[in-house]
Design a protein around this motif. Structure first.
Motif, PDB file in Angstrom:
ATOM      1  N   ALA A   2       0.706  -1.407   0.030  1.00 32.79           N
ATOM      2  CA  ALA A   2      -0.035  -0.025   0.091  1.00 32.79           C
ATOM      3  C   ALA A   2       0.735   1.357   0.012  1.00 32.79           C
ATOM      4  O   ALA A   2       2.108   1.136   0.569  1.00 32.79           O
ATOM      5  N   VAL A   3       0.130   2.152  -0.861  1.00 34.68           N
ATOM      6  CA  VAL A   3       1.037   3.585  -0.750  1.00 34.68           C
ATOM      7  C   VAL A   3       0.473   4.560   0.546  1.00 34.68           C
ATOM      8  O   VAL A   3      -0.625   4.509   0.512  1.00 34.68           O
ATOM      9  N   LEU A  85     -13.308 -10.631 -14.564  1.00 32.27           N
ATOM     10  CA  LEU A  85     -12.146 -10.141 -15.409  1.00 32.27           C
ATOM     11  C   LEU A  85     -12.224  -8.730 -15.880  1.00 32.27           C
ATOM     12  O   LEU A  85     -11.321  -7.758 -16.066  1.00 32.27           O
ATOM     13  N   PRO A  86     -13.497  -8.283 -16.575  1.00 35.75           N
ATOM     14  CA  PRO A  86     -13.498  -7.228 -17.072  1.00 35.75           C
ATOM     15  C   PRO A  86     -13.168  -5.817 -16.123  1.00 35.75           C
ATOM     16  O   PRO A  86     -12.536  -4.912 -16.295  1.00 35.75           O
ATOM     17  N   GLU A  87     -13.944  -6.138 -15.068  1.00 37.92           N
ATOM     18  CA  GLU A  87     -13.568  -4.764 -13.967  1.00 37.92           C
ATOM     19  C   GLU A  87     -12.300  -4.973 -13.637  1.00 37.92           C
ATOM     20  O   GLU A  87     -11.736  -3.777 -13.343  1.00 37.92           O
ATOM     21  N   LEU A  88     -11.697  -6.135 -13.275  1.00 39.30           N
ATOM     22  CA  LEU A  88     -10.151  -6.078 -12.613  1.00 39.30           C
ATOM     23  C   LEU A  88      -9.203  -5.495 -13.784  1.00 39.30           C
ATOM     24  O   LEU A  88      -8.474  -4.720 -13.546  1.00 39.30           O
ATOM     25  N   GLY A 113     -13.101  -1.846  -6.607  1.00 43.94           N
ATOM     26  CA  GLY A 113     -12.256  -0.694  -6.775  1.00 43.94           C
ATOM     27  C   GLY A 113     -11.359  -0.569  -5.473  1.00 43.94           C
ATOM     28  O   GLY A 113     -10.281  -0.730  -5.246  1.00 43.94           O
ATOM     29  N   PRO A 114     -12.077  -0.803  -4.342  1.00 46.73           N
ATOM     30  CA  PRO A 114     -11.499  -0.582  -2.953  1.00 46.73           C
ATOM     31  C   PRO A 114     -10.445  -1.590  -2.468  1.00 46.73           C
ATOM     32  O   PRO A 114      -9.244  -1.274  -1.918  1.00 46.73           O
ATOM     33  N   LEU A 115     -10.348  -2.693  -3.335  1.00 50.90           N
ATOM     34  CA  LEU A 115      -9.200  -3.765  -3.067  1.00 50.90           C
ATOM     35  C   LEU A 115      -7.977  -3.497  -3.797  1.00 50.90           C
ATOM     36  O   LEU A 115      -7.036  -3.688  -3.394  1.00 50.90           O
ATOM     37  N   LEU A 116      -8.098  -2.712  -5.043  1.00 49.51           N
ATOM     38  CA  LEU A 116      -7.131  -2.198  -5.821  1.00 49.51           C
ATOM     39  C   LEU A 116      -6.518  -0.804  -5.690  1.00 49.51           C
ATOM     40  O   LEU A 116      -5.382  -0.607  -6.063  1.00 49.51           O
ATOM     41  N   THR A 143     -11.091  -3.247   2.571  1.00 52.48           N
ATOM     42  CA  THR A 143     -10.576  -2.058   2.131  1.00 52.48           C
ATOM     43  C   THR A 143      -9.020  -1.758   2.721  1.00 52.48           C
ATOM     44  O   THR A 143      -8.937  -1.530   3.807  1.00 52.48           O
ATOM     45  N   ASP A 144      -8.262  -1.161   1.743  1.00 55.16           N
ATOM     46  CA  ASP A 144      -6.725  -0.806   2.003  1.00 55.16           C
ATOM     47  C   ASP A 144      -6.927   0.506   3.098  1.00 55.16           C
ATOM     48  O   ASP A 144      -7.716   1.297   2.818  1.00 55.16           O
TER      49      ASP A 144
END
Length: 367
Positions: A2-3, A85-88, A113-116, A143-144
């Motif tokens: 994580a940043v 897969l399309p969303e990833l 999105g919150p996972l990535l 969630t990060d």
């Protein structure tokens, strides 16, 4: 890894540079039924009207907002709705395109999105558009730490108060050009939703039949589950007192709202918002609904609609609702669910979040 996002003391002094991310199967604005798409459309234009710079990341070629548009894939991925897969792939491409040199904050409207988002060098807020429980709640709970969640209602937040919420902003719509009724509607009762057991079209049929009132079922019926539910549950209940309209466009749905007696919302789940209720009130049409989820947060009982606890109480409410003043419905929608108010709410969340190395949580408001 994580940043960690460093605070920028300059953010409050200048307009924000916002990356707005939508799922790859949605177009903004929607051609017909589409609450999320309608909200994003209004939010983007509202933020730009306040002087911010917005870039919309989506799929396909066309969009109808004032934002710059970046497509991650040439065609809308609607046919692959529900696949991971399309969303990833879409989000992976977005992550490569978003940099701290170009953006101050990312606003993510996708499911995963919150996972990535922790991989980005830009702080991310993610609006939670569904109920934050079950499998979705499990995703959100991971969630990060550098990602903040925004709720669309206080009712939604109360369903999972332990998530890293950083704000609550009600959905909104542009009501300036919405057609409006000038007197109490005497037309049919209108049910407007996707064909799903959560939305209670069967309950609407029974309630209107008990009240002796005609009903229009105007529903989204594109996906296999929707078509199957309609054929197995709704169709056997139909008779001459029910008119069915499939997949009406926005102009048609607004006209049906204006011409209707009221909107009926016999929801069978904890609705996190229910944009159609705002649409109805904006046209001057009152709402008759069951007390679930965000309903009592949006509808003023006895003023802009009638909120009831049990399905058995709906027929009487459907008969009585014509006494409510359409002007009160319009005023309530304009005061509480305007694009300007939503844009300001999100801008405040962006600024508060982007200035914090670790996002501060907001207390859950009592309602």
């Amino acid at each position: 890894m994580a940043v960690t996002h460093r605070p920028s003391e300059r953010l409050p002094e200048r307009p924000l540079r916002i990356a707005m991310v939508i799922p790859p199967w949605l177009s903004v604005p929607p051609p017909g039924y589409g609450g999320l798409e309608q909200v994003v459309h209004g939010l983007v234009d509202g933020l730009i009207a306040r002087g911010n710079a917005v870039t919309l990341f989506g799929a396909g070629h066309q969009h109808g907002t004032a934002a710059d548009f970046v497509s991650t894939v040439p065609e809308l991925q609607y046919e692959r709705l529900g696949e991971a897969l399309p969303e990833l792939a879409h989000l992976a491409r977005v992550n490569h395109l978003v940099s701290a040199a170009d953006f101050d904050v990312v606003h993510d409207h996708t499911t995963i999105g919150p996972l990535l988002a922790g991989r980005r060098a830009v702080p991310t807020v993610a609006t939670v558009h569904g109920n934050p429980v079950g499998e979705y709640g499990t995703v959100l709970s991971d969630t990060d730490a550098g990602v903040g969640l925004v709720a669309i209602s206080h009712a939604q937040r109360r369903m999972n108060p332990g998530l890293p919420w950083v704000g609550t902003v009600h959905n909104a719509m542009d009501i300036r050009d919405v057609p409006r009724k000038t007197a109490g509607g005497r037309g049919p009762v209108l049910w407007l939703a996707r064909f799903s057991p959560d939305k209670g079209p069967d309950v609407a049929i029974r309630a209107c039949r008990a009240a002796g009132l005609p009903l229009v079922l105007a529903g989204k019926c594109n996906e296999p589950a929707e078509r199957r539910y309609f054929a197995e549950v709704v169709e056997p209940l139909l008779d001459e007192d029910v008119t069915v309209v499939f997949n009406a466009d926005r102009a048609a749905t607004l006209r049906m709202l204006v011409d209707s007696r009221c909107l009926v919302m016999p929801i069978q789940w904890e609705e996190p918002f229910g944009m159609v209720m705002v649409e109805a009130m904006a046209t001057g049409t009152p709402v008759v609904a069951l007390r679930r989820g965000s309903v009592p947060e949006l509808v003023v009982d006895g003023v802009t609609g009638m909120v009831r606890d049990r399905a058995e109480e709906l027929p009487a409410a459907l008969r009585e609702v014509v006494r409510l003043d359409p002007a009160a419905c319009v005023a309530h929608a304009a005061r509480n669910f305007s694009i300007e108010r939503m844009a300001l709410g999100y801008e405040e969340v962006y600024r508060r979040f982007a200035l914090a190395a670790v996002p501060a949580r907001e207390p859950i408001a009592a309602h």
